[in-house]
Design a protein around this motif. Structure first.
Motif, PDB file in Angstrom:
ATOM      1  N   SER B  43       0.805  -1.226   0.199  1.00 50.71           N
ATOM      2  CA  SER B  43       0.097   0.125  -0.036  1.00 50.71           C
ATOM      3  C   SER B  43       0.897   1.149   0.085  1.00 50.71           C
ATOM      4  CB  SER B  43      -0.992  -0.094   1.070  1.00 50.71           C
ATOM      5  OG  SER B  43      -1.649  -1.041   1.012  1.00 50.71           O
ATOM      6  N   ASP B 158      -5.912  -0.324  -4.513  1.00 52.58           N
ATOM      7  CA  ASP B 158      -5.546  -0.922  -3.444  1.00 52.58           C
ATOM      8  C   ASP B 158      -6.368  -1.993  -2.844  1.00 52.58           C
ATOM      9  OD1 ASP B 158      -4.164  -1.591  -0.887  1.00 52.58           O
ATOM     10  OD2 ASP B 158      -3.905   0.628  -0.136  1.00 52.58           O
ATOM     11  N   GLU B 159      -6.311  -3.222  -3.040  1.00 53.30           N
ATOM     12  CA  GLU B 159      -7.137  -4.426  -2.582  1.00 53.30           C
ATOM     13  C   GLU B 159      -8.648  -3.976  -2.675  1.00 53.30           C
ATOM     14  OE1 GLU B 159      -6.017  -6.218   0.915  1.00 53.30           O
ATOM     15  OE2 GLU B 159      -3.862  -5.366   1.063  1.00 53.30           O
TER      16      GLU B 159
HETATM   17 MG   LIG Z   1      -2.505  -2.420   2.364  1.00 54.57          MG
END
Ligand SMILES: [Mg+2]
Ligand SMILES: Nc1ncnc2c1ncn2[C@@H]1O[C@H](COP(=O)(O)OP(=O)(O)OP(=O)(O)O)[C@@H](O)[C@H]1O
Lengths: 356, 359
Positions: B43, B158-159
């Motif tokens: 991240s 991000d995810e």
């Molecule tokens: Mg992360």
């Protein structure tokens, strides 16, 4: 139906009852008591038996009318003028004491304005109450938005991650912890006409050109001075509430706004402010209620003076109930204040309701 | 459209070094997936590309331009967050149009772009709803819509699917794949999920402790892992590692064995493996096949645990030297615990690592 609340919950009730009892004895009961008293002529200490008077107390406080005075003329029908050339009008006292107008009896002039040649005079049966009412409304209308806005600005400033920010949080919150009575006493020195801190400060800032003002002794500055002090004193409390609201807003929303290129103002408008909606409603209602209850400052700093320019409803309720032993009059003011605050709060709730 | 290039990129939070010198080249239009264990800095790296974290050292180029000190909005990127980050008080339409509202784009143009994005994501019927009236998948669609409307050269995810349930995750995964084909933009995608990584990526970057372990196509990483970490990280169940003795090394082939493994020749693929040294043999569970009798095959042991998944049977085998391996058979089999079993594998599907290949 016997619910679980009443049957199998003895311990729970055991814990709750002291609280309930205190609220009932000191809040609920006195409220109904006050309402009952407001319908009588009860005095604090009196040899006479209490009489039921209906809504007389309310009429006594709220009676207001406008009378029109025509300028006085001499025998020839010419307008009489005084030395300055101003028109002369009959005395209001002659009307309110005259047997020709029983409906105006006992009323006094509150204020007047000119309408053509005639003078319109607003007379009220209780001018002091009317002034207190107006002062209280002015106080609320100035203090509520200014205090809420200032608190929000402080909260926004303090919500930043800067080294030593906790020092500022403490400083802004400090006046809240100090008793309002102590604060009022201190501010009497600040506002003092001879050698007060504020006058000295202004004197220094203007290199001696400043004419000292007796802030609390002057009818045109007294209420404003008390409002300024009140705002200063409680702003920290509301700042903390705003701060807690700010911290519930997800940081990712700010990041999303950053990526989209929102400016500081746009971020506030589209992210911060909508996220503070519920906090704003809470603060508005709390400040309004607190402002309506303004008492200690008045009691310590001006006692309603000069010339009734700082009378407020709660102060009047206390003065009448205990100072003048007119407990039914004090109770009536309390009930009127209650109805006023209730209806304004309901109105605020309705105006700020969730429209989704 | 843009290439993204990271050269010697570092990030420290105070004294904590989180990204420790990362070099990644991302081609124009490539779909790159960052994977790695939790806390490895995926991240952080993505947020540095977005401009949400500043870069401690190194250079970041987007579209041939160094953007280390360029504001996020001017980098030509759009980002989709795990928690959606859509504005709760705005309708879907207002959310999608947010970037345009900020820029002061005229109404007609705004409506057109929102409509186009809604069409791509098939959410025209949702435009007047509030986020609270949407499911998780729909919310993420709104967030993607907001990204599309910006018409970025690089999409950052991000995810994005990890808050969704399994079935929805698969749908959205396919949809993101389609979106990439349709838009042809460069996409950088962070995930924990191997399946997402393997299916979506043109290139996978495996990270560990702020360093790149290996970067390459999914099949490259799967079949030719550069080290033990990558070998163990990709694939489920993960690769078996068996500690072996090297009997001899000859012409790129090492003869290895241990108490449970019959001698077998495996390619050293240039690794530092010498006669007499310990080495690590890696075999994926899927490449282990049960032999007809326990005496046949190369690995010998007893079944300790069986998991029958229907189309697949996952078996844990306690080897005769005391270690354990996992085997995954592509059929339903009943193997009672305690059964003697022999396992065979094709040595060309096995990997030999030196002790020094542990990162
Ligand atoms: Mg992360
Ligand atoms: N603002 C910060 N201050 C200090 N340390 C941070 C900060 N942000 C992240 N870190 C640290 O950096 C490391 C990498 O964090 P990061 O969020 O990039 O991990 P990740 O790979 O995305 O993990 P996950 O898969 O759990 O999301 C972690 O050890 C984390 O504690």
């Amino acid at each position: 139906m016997a619910s679980r609340l009443t049957t199998s919950n003895r311990a729970g009730w055991g814990f709750a009852i002291p609280g309930f009892a205190l609220i009932a004895i000191f809040i609920v009961l006195p409220f109904f008591f006050a309402f009952g008293l407001s319908l009588t002529d009860q005095r604090l200490v009196s040899p006479n038996p209490t009489r039921y008077v209906g809504l007389d107390n309310y009429r006594e406080l709220l009676d207001v009318t406008v009378i029109t005075l025509e300028p006085q003329r001499d025998e020839a029908g010419e307008l009489i003028r005084d030395e300055d050339g101003n028109l002369e009008y009959p005395k209001v006292r002659d009307i309110t004491r005259s047997d020709d107008y029983p409906q105006y009896s006992g009323m006094r002039e509150w204020f007047r304005w000119q309408s053509g040649q005639n003078a319109k005079v607003v007379i009220a049966s209780d001018v002091v109450f009317m002034k207190a009412l107006v002062n209280t409304l002015v106080f609320v209308m100035v203090v509520a938005p200014v205090q809420a806005g200032l608190a929000l600005v402080l909260a926004l400033l303090i919500n930043q991650r800067i080294r030593g920010i906790n020092i500022f949080r403490t400083i802004y919150f400090m006046p809240v912890v100090v008793s309002i009575v102590v604060v009022s006493l201190l501010w009497r020195f600040i506002y003092s006409g001879n050698d007060g801190l504020l006058n000295n400060l202004l004197d220094a800032l203007t290199f001696g050109a400043w004419q000292p003002i007796d802030w609390l002794g002057n009818p045109s500055t007294a209420l404003g001075s008390i409002m300024a002090m009140s705002i200063w004193q409680a702003v920290g409390f509301h700042m903390v509430i705003w701060l807690s609201g700010l911290q519930t807003i997800s940081p990712t929303l700010y990041e999303a706004a950053t990526i989209e290129g929102a400016s500081g103002w746009q971020t506030f408008r589209y992210v911060t402010w909508p996220g503070l909606r519920n906090t704003a409603v809470l603060i508005l209602i709390v400040i309004t209620m607190q402002a309506f209850a303004v008492f200690a400052q008045i009691n310590v700093m001006t006692s309603g003076g000069p010339l009734d320019s700082t009378q407020t409803l709660v102060f009047q309720a206390v003065v009448r109930g205990y100072g003048k032993q007119d407990i039914s009059g004090g109770a009536t003011i309390s009930v009127i204040l209650f109805l006023l605050v209730l209806s304004i709060s309901l109105l605020q709730r309705w105006l700020t309701r969730d429209r989704r | 459209m843009a290439r993204v290039s990271l050269k010697g990129v570092r990030k420290s939070f105070g004294t904590a070094d989180v990204i420790k010198g990362v070099d990644i080249e991302i081609e124009d239009g490539e779909f790159v997936v960052f994977v790695g264990p939790s806390g490895c800095g995926k991240s952080t790296l993505l947020r540095m590309i977005a401009g949400l974290e500043d870069i401690t050292d190194g250079t970041l180029e987007i579209g041939g331009r160094v953007v280390n000190d360029v504001a996020p909005k001017d980098r030509g990127i759009a980002m989709v967050f795990q928690t959606y980050a859509i504005f709760p008080h705005m309708t879907v339409r207002e959310n999608v149009a947010f970037g345009l509202t900020i820029k002061g784009v005229p109404k007609a143009e705004k409506a057109e772009k929102v409509a186009a994005a809604a069409r791509i994501l098939q959410m025209e019927h949702l435009l007047d709803r509030r986020p609270s009236q949407l499911s998780g998948g729909q919310r993420q669609r709104v967030a993607i819509g907001r990204a599309i409307v910006r018409d970025p050269a690089v999409f950052l995810f991000d995810e994005p699917l990890s808050n969704l349930d399994a079935a929805l995750r698969m749908d959205m995964r396919l949809e993101i794949g389609k979106l990439h084909q349709q838009l042809g933009a460069t996409m950088i995608y962070v995930t924990h999920d191997q399946v997402e990584a393997m299916t979506l990526a043109d290139k996978i970057v495996v990270l560990k402790d702020g360093k790149v372990m290996q970067a390459g196509s999914p099949m490259d990483l799967y079949h030719h892992p550069a080290n033990l970490f990558v070998a163990g990280f990709l694939g489920a169940p993960s690769m078996n590692f068996i500690s072996v003795d090297t009997r001899s090394v000859d012409n790129g082939l090492a003869m290895v064995a241990n108490a449970a493994l019959d001698p077998i020749e495996v390619a050293t693929t240039g690794r530092d493996i010498r006669t007499g040294s310990r080495a690590i043999l890696g075999v994926r569970p899927q490449y282990l096949v049960p032999s007809a009798t326990p005496a046949e095959g190369m690995l010998h042991g007893k079944v300790t645990l069986t998991e029958r998944l229907g189309a697949e049977t996952v078996v844990e085998v306690g080897l005769n030297d005391g270690s354990r391996v996992i085997a995954a058979f592509g059929e339903d089999r009943i193997l009672a615990p305690g059964t003697e079993i022999g396992l065979a594998f094709d040595p060309r599907q096995a990997h030999l690592f030196a002790e020094g290949d542990r990162p």
